[in-house]
Design a protein around this motif. Structure first.
Motif, PDB file in Angstrom:
ATOM      1  N   LEU A 147     -12.255  13.189 -10.638  1.00 49.57           N
ATOM      2  CA  LEU A 147     -13.572  13.318 -10.008  1.00 49.57           C
ATOM      3  C   LEU A 147     -13.480  13.268  -8.489  1.00 49.57           C
ATOM      4  O   LEU A 147     -14.114  14.052  -7.780  1.00 49.57           O
ATOM      5  CB  LEU A 147     -14.517  12.227 -10.511  1.00 49.57           C
ATOM      6  CG  LEU A 147     -15.021  12.392 -11.944  1.00 49.57           C
ATOM      7  CD1 LEU A 147     -15.766  11.133 -12.386  1.00 49.57           C
ATOM      8  CD2 LEU A 147     -15.909  13.611 -12.064  1.00 49.57           C
ATOM      9  N   ASP A 148     -12.661  12.346  -7.968  1.00 49.39           N
ATOM     10  CA  ASP A 148     -12.494  12.217  -6.523  1.00 49.39           C
ATOM     11  C   ASP A 148     -11.883  13.480  -5.927  1.00 49.39           C
ATOM     12  O   ASP A 148     -12.352  13.984  -4.905  1.00 49.39           O
ATOM     13  CB  ASP A 148     -11.639  10.989  -6.198  1.00 49.39           C
ATOM     14  CG  ASP A 148     -11.512  10.747  -4.707  1.00 49.39           C
ATOM     15  OD1 ASP A 148     -12.557  10.710  -4.025  1.00 49.39           O
ATOM     16  OD2 ASP A 148     -10.376  10.607  -4.224  1.00 49.39           O
ATOM     17  N   PHE A 155      -4.603  10.457  -2.171  1.00 52.05           N
ATOM     18  CA  PHE A 155      -5.309   9.185  -2.264  1.00 52.05           C
ATOM     19  C   PHE A 155      -4.374   8.062  -1.859  1.00 52.05           C
ATOM     20  O   PHE A 155      -3.159   8.234  -1.819  1.00 52.05           O
ATOM     21  CB  PHE A 155      -5.901   8.938  -3.659  1.00 52.05           C
ATOM     22  CG  PHE A 155      -4.959   9.183  -4.801  1.00 52.05           C
ATOM     23  CD1 PHE A 155      -4.082   8.207  -5.236  1.00 52.05           C
ATOM     24  CD2 PHE A 155      -4.953  10.408  -5.460  1.00 52.05           C
ATOM     25  CE1 PHE A 155      -3.214   8.434  -6.298  1.00 52.05           C
ATOM     26  CE2 PHE A 155      -4.088  10.638  -6.517  1.00 52.05           C
ATOM     27  CZ  PHE A 155      -3.218   9.647  -6.938  1.00 52.05           C
ATOM     28  N   THR A 156      -4.968   6.927  -1.523  1.00 54.41           N
ATOM     29  CA  THR A 156      -4.220   5.736  -1.134  1.00 54.41           C
ATOM     30  C   THR A 156      -4.293   4.731  -2.271  1.00 54.41           C
ATOM     31  O   THR A 156      -5.317   4.604  -2.938  1.00 54.41           O
ATOM     32  CB  THR A 156      -4.816   5.138   0.163  1.00 54.41           C
ATOM     33  OG1 THR A 156      -4.755   6.133   1.184  1.00 54.41           O
ATOM     34  CG2 THR A 156      -4.038   3.918   0.622  1.00 54.41           C
ATOM     35  N   ALA A 168       5.423   4.891   0.666  1.00 55.55           N
ATOM     36  CA  ALA A 168       4.960   3.551   1.052  1.00 55.55           C
ATOM     37  C   ALA A 168       4.352   3.582   2.442  1.00 55.55           C
ATOM     38  O   ALA A 168       4.968   4.085   3.380  1.00 55.55           O
ATOM     39  CB  ALA A 168       6.113   2.564   0.997  1.00 55.55           C
ATOM     40  N   ASN A 169       3.148   3.080   2.573  1.00 58.02           N
ATOM     41  CA  ASN A 169       2.525   2.876   3.883  1.00 58.02           C
ATOM     42  C   ASN A 169       2.991   1.562   4.491  1.00 58.02           C
ATOM     43  O   ASN A 169       2.908   1.364   5.694  1.00 58.02           O
ATOM     44  CB  ASN A 169       1.001   2.870   3.767  1.00 58.02           C
ATOM     45  CG  ASN A 169       0.446   4.228   3.410  1.00 58.02           C
ATOM     46  OD1 ASN A 169       1.083   5.247   3.627  1.00 58.02           O
ATOM     47  ND2 ASN A 169      -0.749   4.239   2.851  1.00 58.02           N
ATOM     48  N   GLU A 170       3.449   0.654   3.623  1.00 57.55           N
ATOM     49  CA  GLU A 170       3.967  -0.653   4.052  1.00 57.55           C
ATOM     50  C   GLU A 170       4.881  -1.172   2.949  1.00 57.55           C
ATOM     51  O   GLU A 170       4.921  -0.616   1.854  1.00 57.55           O
ATOM     52  CB  GLU A 170       2.826  -1.633   4.316  1.00 57.55           C
ATOM     53  CG  GLU A 170       1.937  -1.891   3.113  1.00 57.55           C
ATOM     54  CD  GLU A 170       0.724  -2.744   3.428  1.00 57.55           C
ATOM     55  OE1 GLU A 170       0.537  -3.752   2.719  1.00 57.55           O
ATOM     56  OE2 GLU A 170      -0.020  -2.409   4.360  1.00 57.55           O
ATOM     57  N   GLU A 218       0.841  -1.189   0.000  1.00 58.60           N
ATOM     58  CA  GLU A 218       0.000   0.000   0.000  1.00 58.60           C
ATOM     59  C   GLU A 218       0.877   1.242   0.000  1.00 58.60           C
ATOM     60  O   GLU A 218       1.877   1.314   0.717  1.00 58.60           O
ATOM     61  CB  GLU A 218      -0.901   0.009   1.241  1.00 58.60           C
ATOM     62  CG  GLU A 218      -1.850   1.192   1.283  1.00 58.60           C
ATOM     63  CD  GLU A 218      -2.706   1.217   2.520  1.00 58.60           C
ATOM     64  OE1 GLU A 218      -3.773   0.567   2.495  1.00 58.60           O
ATOM     65  OE2 GLU A 218      -2.293   1.870   3.508  1.00 58.60           O
ATOM     66  N   LEU A 219       0.495   2.218  -0.825  1.00 59.72           N
ATOM     67  CA  LEU A 219       1.211   3.483  -0.925  1.00 59.72           C
ATOM     68  C   LEU A 219       0.209   4.620  -0.840  1.00 59.72           C
ATOM     69  O   LEU A 219      -0.994   4.397  -0.913  1.00 59.72           O
ATOM     70  CB  LEU A 219       1.959   3.559  -2.263  1.00 59.72           C
ATOM     71  CG  LEU A 219       2.954   2.439  -2.527  1.00 59.72           C
ATOM     72  CD1 LEU A 219       2.418   1.552  -3.628  1.00 59.72           C
ATOM     73  CD2 LEU A 219       4.281   2.996  -2.905  1.00 59.72           C
TER      74      LEU A 219
END
Length: 116
Positions: free
Chosen positions: A96-97, A30-31, A55-57, A15-16
């Protein structure tokens, strides 16, 4: 952010997050997780990177260099077309997000980072 964009990356594992940092404060845009990609704008227009990717992990990525992408579009357009449509959809969904986040921030009188 700001580095020369010369490749797109797909996340195979992990996950980043895409983020902007200013004045020591980070704003997560965003993730991203397995199956997601990033760097598509830099790949298409070879512009400087528009955000940091952190990087989240621990993560495993697949790199698609711009030169390889150009070769695929030139030599195998039937293969490149669905890939380009997927990139267009991804860019559209992110736009859009971010537009929704901006609208919510404007309605609440806050910045995207949550401050007043």
């Amino acid at each position: 952010r700001g580095d020369r964009g010369d490749a797109m990356y797909s996340i195979l594992e992990g996950e980043l997050r895409a983020a902007l940092s200013e004045g020591g404060k980070e704003t997560t845009l965003f993730t991203l997780s397995a199956g997601d990609s990033f760097g598509e704008i830099a790949l298409l227009i070879q512009s400087p990177r528009s955000s940091d990717i952190l990087a989240n992990e621990d993560s495993v990525l697949l790199k698609l260099p711009a030169k390889a992408f150009e070769r695929i579009t030139r030599e195998a357009p039937a293969l490149a077309t669905p890939f380009l449509l997927a990139i267009a959809r991804m860019i559209s969904m992110r736009a859009l997000d971010l537009g929704k986040k901006f609208d919510q921030a404007m309605r609440s009188g806050q910045t995207l980072s949550g401050g007043a």
